[in-house]
Enzyme design. Structure first.
Site, PDB file in Angstrom:
ATOM      1  N   SER A 145      -2.536 -26.007 103.711  1.00  0.00           N
ATOM      2  CA  SER A 145      -2.203 -26.956 102.639  1.00  0.00           C
ATOM      3  C   SER A 145      -0.724 -27.290 102.620  1.00  0.00           C
ATOM      4  N   LEU A 247      -2.632 -39.344 107.229  1.00  0.00           N
ATOM      5  CA  LEU A 247      -3.685 -38.768 106.388  1.00  0.00           C
ATOM      6  C   LEU A 247      -4.150 -39.761 105.336  1.00  0.00           C
ATOM      7  N   ARG A 251      -8.034 -40.193 104.966  1.00  0.00           N
ATOM      8  CA  ARG A 251      -8.655 -39.825 103.678  1.00  0.00           C
ATOM      9  C   ARG A 251      -9.370 -41.024 103.076  1.00  0.00           C
ATOM     10  N   GLU A 371      -8.446 -32.524 105.434  1.00  0.00           N
ATOM     11  CA  GLU A 371      -7.726 -33.714 104.949  1.00  0.00           C
ATOM     12  C   GLU A 371      -7.229 -33.512 103.517  1.00  0.00           C
ATOM     13  N   HIS A 374      -9.956 -29.930  97.901  1.00  0.00           N
ATOM     14  CA  HIS A 374     -10.298 -30.450  96.571  1.00  0.00           C
ATOM     15  C   HIS A 374      -9.176 -30.152  95.566  1.00  0.00           C
TER      16      HIS A 374
HETATM   17  P1  TGC Z   1       6.297 -33.630  99.509  1.00  0.00           P
HETATM   18  O1  TGC Z   1       7.632 -33.105  99.119  1.00  0.00           O
HETATM   19  O2  TGC Z   1       5.355 -34.116  98.447  1.00  0.00           O
HETATM   20  O3  TGC Z   1       6.456 -34.821 100.557  1.00  0.00           O
HETATM   21  C1  TGC Z   1       7.264 -34.666 101.731  1.00  0.00           C
HETATM   22  C2  TGC Z   1       7.725 -36.036 102.178  1.00  0.00           C
HETATM   23  O4  TGC Z   1       6.575 -36.848 102.538  1.00  0.00           O
HETATM   24  C3  TGC Z   1       6.520 -38.020 101.701  1.00  0.00           C
HETATM   25  N1  TGC Z   1       5.096 -38.269 101.444  1.00  0.00           N
HETATM   26  C4  TGC Z   1       4.410 -39.238 102.042  1.00  0.00           C
HETATM   27  N2  TGC Z   1       4.774 -40.180 102.897  1.00  0.00           N
HETATM   28  C5  TGC Z   1       3.817 -41.033 103.353  1.00  0.00           C
HETATM   29  N3  TGC Z   1       2.528 -40.930 102.959  1.00  0.00           N
HETATM   30  C6  TGC Z   1       2.127 -39.976 102.107  1.00  0.00           C
HETATM   31  N4  TGC Z   1       0.854 -39.857 101.769  1.00  0.00           N
HETATM   32  C7  TGC Z   1       3.077 -39.069 101.597  1.00  0.00           C
HETATM   33  N5  TGC Z   1       3.046 -38.013 100.743  1.00  0.00           N
HETATM   34  C8  TGC Z   1       4.288 -37.541 100.665  1.00  0.00           C
HETATM   35  C9  TGC Z   1       7.307 -37.660 100.472  1.00  0.00           C
HETATM   36  O5  TGC Z   1       7.789 -38.800  99.835  1.00  0.00           O
HETATM   37  C10 TGC Z   1       8.415 -36.820 101.065  1.00  0.00           C
HETATM   38  O6  TGC Z   1       9.339 -37.688 101.700  1.00  0.00           O
HETATM   39  P2  TGC Z   1      10.900 -37.319 101.743  1.00  0.00           P
HETATM   40  O7  TGC Z   1      11.512 -38.474 102.439  1.00  0.00           O
HETATM   41  O8  TGC Z   1      11.312 -37.162 100.292  1.00  0.00           O
HETATM   42  O9  TGC Z   1      10.998 -36.032 102.506  1.00  0.00           O
HETATM   43  O10 TGC Z   1       5.586 -32.533 100.431  1.00  0.00           O
HETATM   44  P3  TGC Z   1       5.086 -31.069 100.088  1.00  0.00           P
HETATM   45  O11 TGC Z   1       5.587 -30.189 101.164  1.00  0.00           O
HETATM   46  O12 TGC Z   1       5.395 -30.712  98.654  1.00  0.00           O
HETATM   47  O13 TGC Z   1       3.489 -31.210 100.279  1.00  0.00           O
HETATM   48  C11 TGC Z   1       2.755 -32.077  99.530  1.00  0.00           C
HETATM   49  C12 TGC Z   1       1.238 -31.949  99.821  1.00  0.00           C
HETATM   50  C13 TGC Z   1       0.732 -30.586  99.428  1.00  0.00           C
HETATM   51  C14 TGC Z   1       0.561 -33.005  98.974  1.00  0.00           C
HETATM   52  C15 TGC Z   1       0.922 -32.255 101.283  1.00  0.00           C
HETATM   53  O14 TGC Z   1       1.635 -31.507 102.139  1.00  0.00           O
HETATM   54  C16 TGC Z   1      -0.557 -32.240 101.599  1.00  0.00           C
HETATM   55  O15 TGC Z   1      -1.178 -33.304 101.522  1.00  0.00           O
HETATM   56  N6  TGC Z   1      -1.198 -31.074 102.006  1.00  0.00           N
HETATM   57  C17 TGC Z   1      -2.557 -31.084 102.498  1.00  0.00           C
HETATM   58  C18 TGC Z   1      -2.531 -30.934 104.008  1.00  0.00           C
HETATM   59  C19 TGC Z   1      -3.571 -31.746 104.676  1.00  0.00           C
HETATM   60  O16 TGC Z   1      -4.181 -32.643 104.118  1.00  0.00           O
HETATM   61  N7  TGC Z   1      -3.826 -31.450 105.950  1.00  0.00           N
HETATM   62  C20 TGC Z   1      -4.756 -32.214 106.702  1.00  0.00           C
HETATM   63  C21 TGC Z   1      -4.679 -31.867 108.158  1.00  0.00           C
HETATM   64  S1  TGC Z   1      -5.498 -33.036 109.209  1.00  0.00           S
HETATM   65  C22 TGC Z   1      -7.125 -32.785 108.930  1.00  0.00           C
HETATM   66  O17 TGC Z   1      -7.543 -32.047 108.104  1.00  0.00           O
HETATM   67  C23 TGC Z   1      -8.053 -33.579 109.786  1.00  0.00           C
HETATM   68  S2  TGC Z   1      -9.706 -33.210 109.471  1.00  0.00           S
HETATM   69  C24 TGC Z   1     -10.544 -34.049 110.667  1.00  0.00           C
HETATM   70  C25 TGC Z   1     -11.214 -35.271 110.161  1.00  0.00           C
HETATM   71  O18 TGC Z   1     -10.576 -36.086 109.486  1.00  0.00           O
HETATM   72  O19 TGC Z   1     -12.374 -35.476 110.424  1.00  0.00           O
HETATM   73  P1  FAD Z   2      -5.197 -22.900 102.570  1.00  0.00           P
HETATM   74  O1  FAD Z   2      -4.097 -23.881 102.553  1.00  0.00           O
HETATM   75  O2  FAD Z   2      -4.892 -21.498 102.954  1.00  0.00           O
HETATM   76  O3  FAD Z   2      -5.893 -22.897 101.130  1.00  0.00           O
HETATM   77  C1  FAD Z   2      -6.797 -21.870 100.719  1.00  0.00           C
HETATM   78  C2  FAD Z   2      -7.170 -22.136  99.253  1.00  0.00           C
HETATM   79  O4  FAD Z   2      -5.976 -22.111  98.450  1.00  0.00           O
HETATM   80  C3  FAD Z   2      -7.787 -23.523  99.059  1.00  0.00           C
HETATM   81  O5  FAD Z   2      -8.812 -23.439  98.096  1.00  0.00           O
HETATM   82  C4  FAD Z   2      -6.629 -24.357  98.515  1.00  0.00           C
HETATM   83  O6  FAD Z   2      -7.089 -25.430  97.694  1.00  0.00           O
HETATM   84  C5  FAD Z   2      -5.871 -23.310  97.707  1.00  0.00           C
HETATM   85  N1  FAD Z   2      -4.445 -23.660  97.545  1.00  0.00           N
HETATM   86  C6  FAD Z   2      -3.537 -23.868  98.534  1.00  0.00           C
HETATM   87  N2  FAD Z   2      -2.342 -24.184  97.988  1.00  0.00           N
HETATM   88  C7  FAD Z   2      -2.509 -24.216  96.648  1.00  0.00           C
HETATM   89  C8  FAD Z   2      -1.666 -24.517  95.541  1.00  0.00           C
HETATM   90  N3  FAD Z   2      -0.386 -24.875  95.728  1.00  0.00           N
HETATM   91  N4  FAD Z   2      -2.171 -24.429  94.301  1.00  0.00           N
HETATM   92  C9  FAD Z   2      -3.464 -24.094  94.106  1.00  0.00           C
HETATM   93  N5  FAD Z   2      -4.327 -23.799  95.110  1.00  0.00           N
HETATM   94  C10 FAD Z   2      -3.851 -23.869  96.355  1.00  0.00           C
HETATM   95  N6  FAD Z   2      -6.339 -29.850 110.589  1.00  0.00           N
HETATM   96  C11 FAD Z   2      -5.660 -30.637 111.470  1.00  0.00           C
HETATM   97  O7  FAD Z   2      -4.438 -30.661 111.502  1.00  0.00           O
HETATM   98  N7  FAD Z   2      -6.348 -31.436 112.345  1.00  0.00           N
HETATM   99  C12 FAD Z   2      -7.701 -31.472 112.393  1.00  0.00           C
HETATM  100  O8  FAD Z   2      -8.287 -32.224 113.184  1.00  0.00           O
HETATM  101  C13 FAD Z   2      -8.436 -30.632 111.493  1.00  0.00           C
HETATM  102  N8  FAD Z   2      -9.790 -30.588 111.558  1.00  0.00           N
HETATM  103  C14 FAD Z   2     -10.477 -29.682 110.787  1.00  0.00           C
HETATM  104  C15 FAD Z   2     -11.847 -29.501 110.991  1.00  0.00           C
HETATM  105  C16 FAD Z   2     -12.544 -28.563 110.251  1.00  0.00           C
HETATM  106  C17 FAD Z   2     -14.001 -28.349 110.496  1.00  0.00           C
HETATM  107  C18 FAD Z   2     -11.866 -27.822 109.245  1.00  0.00           C
HETATM  108  C19 FAD Z   2     -12.614 -26.836 108.392  1.00  0.00           C
HETATM  109  C20 FAD Z   2     -10.514 -27.975 109.057  1.00  0.00           C
HETATM  110  C21 FAD Z   2      -9.793 -28.893 109.834  1.00  0.00           C
HETATM  111  N9  FAD Z   2      -8.390 -29.014 109.716  1.00  0.00           N
HETATM  112  C22 FAD Z   2      -7.698 -29.829 110.582  1.00  0.00           C
HETATM  113  C23 FAD Z   2      -7.653 -28.118 108.844  1.00  0.00           C
HETATM  114  C24 FAD Z   2      -7.667 -28.532 107.377  1.00  0.00           C
HETATM  115  O9  FAD Z   2      -6.875 -29.655 107.144  1.00  0.00           O
HETATM  116  C25 FAD Z   2      -7.203 -27.319 106.553  1.00  0.00           C
HETATM  117  O10 FAD Z   2      -8.243 -26.360 106.624  1.00  0.00           O
HETATM  118  C26 FAD Z   2      -6.881 -27.668 105.124  1.00  0.00           C
HETATM  119  O11 FAD Z   2      -5.739 -28.506 105.035  1.00  0.00           O
HETATM  120  C27 FAD Z   2      -6.682 -26.418 104.244  1.00  0.00           C
HETATM  121  O12 FAD Z   2      -5.849 -25.493 104.866  1.00  0.00           O
HETATM  122  P2  FAD Z   2      -6.312 -23.945 104.971  1.00  0.00           P
HETATM  123  O13 FAD Z   2      -7.689 -23.914 105.521  1.00  0.00           O
HETATM  124  O14 FAD Z   2      -5.253 -23.233 105.703  1.00  0.00           O
HETATM  125  O15 FAD Z   2      -6.408 -23.452 103.479  1.00  0.00           O
END
Ligand code: TGC
Ligand code: FAD
Length: 392
Positions: A145, A247, A251, A371, A374
């Site tokens: 995350s 993302l 998303r 992505e 929740h």
């Molecule tokens: P934060 O301080 O909020 O932001 C850091 C910098 O990023 C800017 N920013 C954005 N810019 C463009 N688009 C967005 N959506 C942006 N959101 C934030 C922000 O303005 C800031 O810029 P700067 O210039 O001030 O540095 O960052 P934080 O470290 O506090 O984190 C915020 C948080 C938790 C919301 C973010 O890191 C997050 O979204 N975490 C979730 C991680 C995640 O979604 N991972 C997904 C991995 S990929 C995946 O799961 C693929 S699944 C495969 C499939 O899709 O099928």
């Molecule tokens: P964690 O970040 O360790 O979170 C664990 C729990 O803690 C969660 O319930 C979360 O909501 C909670 N939590 C975390 N932080 C907070 C907070 N600040 N406050 C309250 N609760 C919190 N990633 C990629 O980069 N590329 C991919 O292609 C990709 N594909 C994926 C495919 C699959 C099948 C899966 C399962 C995951 C994939 N991911 C990918 C990774 C995915 O994006 C991460 O699993 C996701 O972002 C959550 O990270 P984590 O699993 O490390 O959970």
């Protein structure tokens, strides 16, 4: 698996709000899913294998880069068409939709938006046709995350960069030809790099034993002193905002995709409830099952309207990250709840692979986590409305 008798629910005549092009694109994807995905997908999910033979068909229905301009091989469609394609594919299976989401929004999008013209010309047409498959490495073993804490790093080594680190949970990794990798430079600034299969020190071991997204291949990306040519750095944007921008696009597609899974579960449960006789009448004639079905169609209709409005905003370039988070969170949660309720309507039959519901339910457990979980999407909404970040 039973024959695919799917009929799409449209309780509020939302079709009337779509253009002819939207309907054409949606219907092409819908019939392709019925013809090519439904007959084979249960078998592939059961054996935990990605059906590679679907790659050409996905390219043909425009699922690889729907909104990428035609000059780079994309389909040049609008954001609503992109959403509709994702909806139809996920109606078949979330894992197949994952492959298309990653290819389009997490691989083609950053090359298109942050890449050089040479990178666009070299990679985008091949990614659009499925000749190249891609993956996106952001998540790490210690940083899910909180991707800003990533440890993967690269340093300048003269005529190339040296890349070291590891990414985990990466969709498409085991077979990807290219990987968009997010890593920190020596100053700690995040950049995107294009790693290519075959580079020495780069490996992609597969992650096994998943109960979810079994028809999608997931793996690790391991970089052990990988020499990445300097021309493979994406120069257009750096910082955490660069991967987060990708993302946003993925998303958005998932907000539509989840509707497809929900529609399939609802349609299956409705048909079953009308046919299944208990106590001398169809279970559809009981108030308890009607409550479940009526609530499902209400939630699906609300999700359809949310996605369509978000699509309009996206077409106008106005959709915010927080609006996208709300739709992803709501629609995936809605779909998962519907899958659980629909499964109960089928009784024991609901746990079998004869029907798609249990597979959708297990898939959606990943979709609600990847992505952005929740919880994270709720915190994004919370931060947006209060102006207070509660992550840290
Ligand atoms: P934060 O301080 O909020 O932001 C850091 C910098 O990023 C800017 N920013 C954005 N810019 C463009 N688009 C967005 N959506 C942006 N959101 C934030 C922000 O303005 C800031 O810029 P700067 O210039 O001030 O540095 O960052 P934080 O470290 O506090 O984190 C915020 C948080 C938790 C919301 C973010 O890191 C997050 O979204 N975490 C979730 C991680 C995640 O979604 N991972 C997904 C991995 S990929 C995946 O799961 C693929 S699944 C495969 C499939 O899709 O099928
Ligand atoms: P964690 O970040 O360790 O979170 C664990 C729990 O803690 C969660 O319930 C979360 O909501 C909670 N939590 C975390 N932080 C907070 C907070 N600040 N406050 C309250 N609760 C919190 N990633 C990629 O980069 N590329 C991919 O292609 C990709 N594909 C994926 C495919 C699959 C099948 C899966 C399962 C995951 C994939 N991911 C990918 C990774 C995915 O994006 C991460 O699993 C996701 O972002 C959550 O990270 P984590 O699993 O490390 O959970």
């Amino acid at each position: 698996m039973k024959p695919d008798l799917f009929e799409a629910p449209d309780y509020y005549n939302i079709d009337d709000l779509l253009s002819d092009e939207h309907k054409l694109v949606r219907d092409a994807a819908r019939s392709w899913v019925k013809r090519e995905v439904s007959p084979i997908i249960e078998d592939y999910a059961q054996k935990a294998a990605f059906p590679k033979q679907l790659i050409n068909g996905l390219a043909e229905i425009g699922a690889f880069g729907p909104y990428i301009p035609e000059e780079y091989g994309g389909a040049g469609l609008d954001q609503i068409s992109y959403g509709l394609i994702m909806q139809e594919i996920e109606r078949g299976d979330s894992g197949v939709r994952s492959t298309a989401s990653v290819q389009s929004s997490l691989v083609m999008f950053p090359i298109w938006r942050y890449g050089t013209e040479e990178q666009r010309k070299k990679f985008l047409p091949k990614l659009a046709s499925g000749e190249f498959m891609g993956c996106f490495g952001l998540t790490e073993p210690n940083h899910g995350s909180n991707p800003g804490g990533m440890e993967t790093k690269f340093k300048d080594a003269g005529d190339h960069y040296l890349l070291n680190g590891a990414k985990l949970w990466i969709s498409n990794a085991p077979f990807a030809d290219v990987a968009i990798v997010w890593a920190k430079n020596e100053e700690g600034r995040i950049h995107g790099l294009i790693a290519e299969r075959g580079m020495e020190g780069f490996s992609t071991p597969e992650t096994h034993n998943k109960w979810s997204l079994r028809a999608s291949a997931t793996g690790e990306l391991i970089f052990d002193n990988v020499k990445v040519p300097k021309e493979n750095l994406l120069p257009g944007k750096s910082g955490l905002g660069a991967p987060l921008g990708c993302l946003d696009s993925a998303r958005y597609g998932i907000a539509w995709g989840a509707i497809g899974a929900a529609m399939d579960c609802y349609d299956t449960a409705l048909r079953y409830a009308k046919e299944r006789i208990q106590f001398d009448k169809p279970i559809a004639a009981t108030q308890l099952q009607q409550k479940k079905l009526a609530e499902m169609i209400t939630e699906i209709t609300k999700a359809q309207l949310l996605a369509l409005r978000l699509g309009q905003l996206k077409n106008e370039g106005k959709a915010t990250t927080a609006q996208i988070s709300m739709a992803k969170r709501n629609n995936v949660d809605m779909a998962l709840k519907i899958a659980r309720e629909a499964r109960q309507i089928l009784g024991a039959m609901g746990i079998t692979g004869e029907y798609s519901i249990m597979r959708h339910m297990m898939n959606l457990e990943s979709v609600i986590t990847y992505e952005g979980t929740h919880d994270i999407h709720l915190l994004i909404t919370g931060a947006d409305i209060t102006g207070e970040q509660a992550f840290k």
